[in-house]
Scaffold this active site. Sequence first.
Site, PDB file in Angstrom:
ATOM      1  N   HIS A  56     -32.260  12.152  21.685  1.00  0.00           N
ATOM      2  CA  HIS A  56     -33.110  10.959  21.712  1.00  0.00           C
ATOM      3  C   HIS A  56     -33.787  10.784  23.072  1.00  0.00           C
ATOM      4  O   HIS A  56     -34.268   9.699  23.389  1.00  0.00           O
ATOM      5  CB  HIS A  56     -32.280   9.714  21.404  1.00  0.00           C
ATOM      6  N   HIS A 218     -31.962   9.324  13.472  1.00  0.00           N
ATOM      7  CA  HIS A 218     -31.220  10.540  13.147  1.00  0.00           C
ATOM      8  C   HIS A 218     -31.750  11.169  11.860  1.00  0.00           C
ATOM      9  O   HIS A 218     -31.134  12.079  11.308  1.00  0.00           O
ATOM     10  CB  HIS A 218     -29.728  10.242  12.973  1.00  0.00           C
TER      11      HIS A 218
END
Length: 330
Positions: A56, A218
Amino acid sequence: MKMLINGAERVVADALRGMAEAHPGLAVDVDNRVITRSDAPVADKVALVSGGGSGHEPLHGGFVGPGMLDAACPGEVFTSPVPDQILRAATSVHGGRGVLFVVKNYTGDVLNFDMAAELAEDEGIEVAKVLVQDDVAVTDSLYTAGRRGTGGTLFVEKLAGAAAEEGAPLDRVAGLARRVADSSRSFGVALGAPSTPAKGGPTFDLPAGELEFGIGIHGEPGRERRAMTGAAEIADVSVAAVLDDLKPTGPLLVLVNGMGGTPLLELYGFHAEVRRALRERGAEVARTLVGNYVTSLDMAGCSVTVCQVDEELLRLWDAPVSTPALRWGR
């Protein structure tokens, strides 16, 4: 899939070695997976610690530095850091006034940060926690009970980090962080799936002619799939989702975020449509940030995050910050 890596098992360690070489303002413990400010612990200051699965970036390691986080704990790709790792970060940066854990609402993160908080308190470190759950797309997902934590995490880390830098006590920093988390809303859109190093290919199937509204960072399922459309319609749907949920009555911070695989040329065009949609709904924009800040590896797509602010929060937003990914006022 082609990836610029030496192997899936080395990707996080190699990235940490690269961060250490690129940013002398960070202290990077590659073996123990902890990133701290090079001047930590800072005496008589509340320390902020966050973390989560790798993939991320720049969240969270790119937000370590004066005015934001004191430490970050990167887990494996899309996997929570472990309690011992979080404890090591907390003990490394504790300056005597307690530690605030900033936790995104994913089951593994919540459980492991809770366990780390208990271990830290056993060692005499006062710990407060704030849970970020700003994603309005879905209530429960593959990874969460309740809403997911996404772009609002950046707002929490910046604003609480600024308050801590000014010397605010733990209860005040934690209270402000919770206020920011409660005032933030996000909505994401996927144009393509991310590819994890372990799999070496897309994590889900999204046909070329479709997009998915409400996707998670995700690759968790969103609200619906539709035929691919233009930036204007995507902005209208995204802005409606966050404003209908937040119902703001004051000025907003706005984050137009890329998911990792969308170029700035597209993001700035999308930002223009987001600002149009906000104006049409009568929303007042105080500050805007555009770029790749809370990503999902190489996912093509974007997200919109808003946070209602007042004069105090705007002052803290404008306060100096010096991190690899966010820097102004110094």
